[in-house]
Write an enzyme that holds these catalytic residues in place. Sequence first.
Site, short mmCIF file in Angstrom:
data_model
loop_
_atom_site.label_atom_id
_atom_site.label_comp_id
_atom_site.label_asym_id
_atom_site.label_seq_id
_atom_site.Cartn_x
_atom_site.Cartn_y
_atom_site.Cartn_z
N SER A 52 3.63 62.65 2.47
CA SER A 52 3.83 63.70 1.49
C SER A 52 3.43 63.28 0.08
O SER A 52 2.87 64.08 -0.69
CB SER A 52 5.29 64.16 1.49
OG SER A 52 5.67 64.63 2.76
N HIS A 65 7.76 62.20 -3.91
CA HIS A 65 6.85 63.28 -4.29
C HIS A 65 6.44 63.16 -5.76
O HIS A 65 5.28 63.40 -6.10
CB HIS A 65 7.52 64.63 -4.03
CG HIS A 65 7.76 64.90 -2.58
ND1 HIS A 65 8.60 65.90 -2.14
CD2 HIS A 65 7.30 64.29 -1.46
CE1 HIS A 65 8.63 65.91 -0.81
NE2 HIS A 65 7.85 64.94 -0.38
#
Length: 302
Positions: free
Chosen positions: A144, A195
């Site tokens: 991610s 992230h």
Amino acid sequence: MQRRSREIPVGVLLLASQMFQIGITNIPPVTLACLALNVWLFLSPLKPFHWVCLSVESCYEKKDWQRLLLSPFHHVDDWHLYFNMASLLWKGLTLERRLGSFWFAYVISVFSILIGVIYLALEYSLAELLDQPEYKMHCTIGFSGVLFALKVLNNNYNPGGHTNIMGLYIPNKYACWMELLMIHLLTPKTSFAGHLAGIIVGLLYVLGPLKRIMKAGAGIFFFDAHLRRQQYSFYDPGYRGQQGDFFDNQPYQEIPRNYYAYTAGFTEEEQLERALRDSLQDRVSAVFLIVISKASLYTGWC
């Protein structure tokens, strides 16, 4: 490390269906190789995920640095794998053709490691500043962070567009920050620092010195130059793209391309939503893939 269950997980079947809808020959080589690597490591993980996930305690304090290499390419379950790889598929279709396969592979490699380093720095800083040692034990795994960095690159190359995030059309330059916020409002257990590290690395590339450092590391010392293009040929007659080679110092010029065959005019998020819906509705393909997965119990494919 033993393989997972011999029955192919649903997320892998959906990803395979999506790839075949696009056409394997239409997927650029580095993107295809990265997809294959992630799927292979999911079906045959090198270690249990709690031995490859990245944390300050395991990586920095216990000096288990191999986690920097292993963590981005392992996933907890098949849905985690599917959504990450479906996103990589669409990003790779545009970015690899724009940057060239050599440079795209280089970007993936550098981003994967650098995001892990910045993640460790963020978690360590939070632990020290807030006097909360549990931050050092937070463990992250998956692709991610790299996808957030690639999203920054993709938005930088398309600055005037908008992204549909839960019905809200957000300018591309703010889309990553809105996605970061929405993801952690809806799924607070996901790695905010992981992230955020991806966004930071993406910004370092498009706004900061990272691109220059990478070019110097690759033996390319010119700054505002792009790569000499070489022709890609696809079986799809509606598209002919070009990718770069790293010996040309001519500024990049956008070439008219027929992306409609791939995007149908939708944004990336709308493409992903449509892909999932089409995959679930494609009963013939689903039955065929399920038959294959059942047959693998006897043929030993997985």
